[in-house]
Design an enzyme around this catalytic site. Structure first.
Site, PDB file in Angstrom:
ATOM      1  N   ASP A 213       1.170  -1.468   0.146  1.00 43.35           N
ATOM      2  CA  ASP A 213      -0.350   0.257  -0.268  1.00 43.35           C
ATOM      3  C   ASP A 213       1.073   1.279  -0.168  1.00 43.35           C
ATOM      4  O   ASP A 213       0.942   1.654   0.566  1.00 43.35           O
ATOM      5  CB  ASP A 213      -0.668   0.220   1.095  1.00 43.35           C
ATOM      6  CG  ASP A 213      -2.561   1.281   0.966  1.00 43.35           C
ATOM      7  OD1 ASP A 213      -2.913   1.190   0.119  1.00 43.35           O
ATOM      8  OD2 ASP A 213      -1.910   2.172   1.292  1.00 43.35           O
TER       9      ASP A 213
ATOM     10  N   GLU B  97       2.082   5.192  -0.007  1.00 47.66           N
ATOM     11  CA  GLU B  97       1.691   6.155   0.250  1.00 47.66           C
ATOM     12  C   GLU B  97       2.862   7.233  -0.826  1.00 47.66           C
ATOM     13  O   GLU B  97       3.521   7.466  -1.012  1.00 47.66           O
ATOM     14  CB  GLU B  97       1.996   6.782   1.556  1.00 47.66           C
ATOM     15  CG  GLU B  97       1.341   6.245   3.391  1.00 47.66           C
ATOM     16  CD  GLU B  97       0.118   6.560   1.870  1.00 47.66           C
ATOM     17  OE1 GLU B  97      -0.549   7.355   1.944  1.00 47.66           O
ATOM     18  OE2 GLU B  97      -0.759   5.385   2.406  1.00 47.66           O
TER      19      GLU B  97
ATOM     20  N   ASP C 257      -2.233   1.496  -6.484  1.00 43.54           N
ATOM     21  CA  ASP C 257      -1.173   1.602  -6.197  1.00 43.54           C
ATOM     22  C   ASP C 257      -0.387   0.375  -7.326  1.00 43.54           C
ATOM     23  O   ASP C 257       1.531   1.519  -7.789  1.00 43.54           O
ATOM     24  CB  ASP C 257      -1.503   0.164  -5.427  1.00 43.54           C
ATOM     25  CG  ASP C 257      -1.427   0.636  -3.822  1.00 43.54           C
ATOM     26  OD1 ASP C 257      -0.903   1.329  -3.220  1.00 43.54           O
ATOM     27  OD2 ASP C 257      -2.752   0.796  -3.684  1.00 43.54           O
TER      28      ASP C 257
ATOM     29  N   HIS D 228      -3.599   6.018   7.088  1.00 41.80           N
ATOM     30  CA  HIS D 228      -2.598   6.859   5.928  1.00 41.80           C
ATOM     31  C   HIS D 228      -1.191   6.759   5.805  1.00 41.80           C
ATOM     32  O   HIS D 228      -0.093   7.300   5.169  1.00 41.80           O
ATOM     33  CB  HIS D 228      -2.926   8.222   5.370  1.00 41.80           C
ATOM     34  CG  HIS D 228      -4.238   8.681   4.899  1.00 41.80           C
ATOM     35  ND1 HIS D 228      -4.890   7.671   3.976  1.00 41.80           N
ATOM     36  CD2 HIS D 228      -5.888   9.234   5.364  1.00 41.80           C
ATOM     37  CE1 HIS D 228      -6.298   8.266   4.368  1.00 41.80           C
ATOM     38  NE2 HIS D 228      -6.107   9.023   4.632  1.00 41.80           N
TER      39      HIS D 228
ATOM     40  N   ASP E  19      -1.837   1.011   6.855  1.00 44.90           N
ATOM     41  CA  ASP E  19      -2.427   0.541   5.582  1.00 44.90           C
ATOM     42  C   ASP E  19      -2.130  -1.203   5.557  1.00 44.90           C
ATOM     43  O   ASP E  19      -3.448  -1.757   5.478  1.00 44.90           O
ATOM     44  CB  ASP E  19      -2.637   1.007   4.842  1.00 44.90           C
ATOM     45  CG  ASP E  19      -3.326   2.979   4.811  1.00 44.90           C
ATOM     46  OD1 ASP E  19      -3.823   2.958   6.516  1.00 44.90           O
ATOM     47  OD2 ASP E  19      -3.359   3.671   4.339  1.00 44.90           O
TER      48      ASP E  19
END
Length: 309
Positions: free
Chosen positions: A122, A124, A194, A253, A258
């Site tokens: 995941d 960011e 992603d 986040h 996550d």
């Protein structure tokens, strides 16, 4: 990694050349855009076997139960009693189906799992308020949570260097686990962005080729919606957790947190009898659905990042 999402990005960032169109094509030509993804179903076994009539009768009885009755039956069978009605109903159906097939010739050749490991990622990335359509997101967190399908244990890696360095170290970590050589594995994400957006864009910004091992993945939102028969509006991370009777653990986040929570959902689904399989791929630089009829394949062994020509 404690990086916060950026609010500004240098305007002079430019993407690498896109002249290698073939590089962006999915190796599996069965990936078709917007093809409907159907729930998993047995691909082997004789459906004329009387056991399937027994399963249908059991499903009918489960469909007539209210939530309290479903919870009571789960408790009686020593199953998890958490979750909304749709989750409890699916849990009982999966339990009875597995129990009946275990004692039937119809189960011959079927398998409960397709992979040995699932890599949950995941990313960011940088963002701005009201991102413009051509905004170039740069990855600032690169966490990986590794699920051992056989033990349902979680292992983690969380790196924080420049992207090519992080990708190289992630590859080394995956190779140390013998993924793609000794063990079958695939990636799992919360949605299409992603791989289809963040990783694809970052590889261009870093002038490296998109890694072959990340060309196909499991979009858990699709898997969750198909398995529990719920609409897309109920497949956001927090909503999936709440419907399964869980709360978010950690800081929203944060890429690693996550990823951990996405892994918790995946493990919960596996326990409920879901056969997680690849349902998306990268094709011509865009994420596309993989049809249920596509052959089941693990990701290839990871290779060190390759520079674009």
């Amino acid at each position: 990694m404690e990086s916060q999402k950026k609010t500004n990005q240098s305007a002079n960032k430019t993407s690498a050349s896109e002249n290698d169109e073939e590089e962006e094509r999915c190796a599996n030509t069965s990936c078709e855009k917007n093809e409907k993804q159907e729930p998993s179903s047995p691909k082997q076994g004789d459906f004329s076997d009387p056991v399937y009539k027994e399963i249908a009768v059991a499903n009918g009885a489960i469909n007539r139960m209210n939530r309290d009755e479903l919870r009571a039956k789960c408790a009686e069978l020593k199953l998890d009693t958490r979750g909304v009605k749709d989750v409890l109903r699916k849990r009982l159906k999966s339990y009875y189906k597995k129990q009946k097939l275990m004692h039937s010739a119809a189960a011959a050749g079927n398998t409960d799992t397709y992979f040995d490991y699932i890599c949950v990622v995941d990313f960011e990335a940088t963002c701005e308020e009201n991102n413009p359509p051509n905004y170039l997101h740069e990855i600032i967190e690169f966490p990986i949570v590794l699920i051992d399908i056989h033990t349902l244990e979680i292992k983690m890696v969380d790196e924080a260097e420049t992207f090519p360095q992080v990708l190289k170290r992630a590859v080394s970590w995956l190779l140390e686990k013998e993924l793609g050589t000794k063990y079958k594995y695939t990636f799992l994400t919360d949605g299409s962005w992603d791989m289809g957006k963040f990783l694809h864009t970052q590889c261009k910004l870093s002038c490296i080729r998109y890694p072959q091992f990340a060309r196909k993945w499991i979009n858990i939102r699709k898997s969750y919606g198909n398995f529990y028969k719920v609409p897309r509006t109920q497949t956001k991370l927090i909503c999936m957790l709440e419907n399964l009777g869980m709360q978010y653990d950690g800081r929203p986040h944060c890429g690693l947190d996550d990823s951990r929570n996405i892994a918790r959902i995946a493990i919960y689904m596996l326990k409920d009898g879901c056969q997680l399989r690849v349902n998306e791929c990268l094709h011509s630089g865009e994420p596309r659905s993989v049809p249920i009829s596509a052959p089941i394949e693990g990701a290839p062994a990871p290779q060190s990042p390759q520079k674009r020509d």
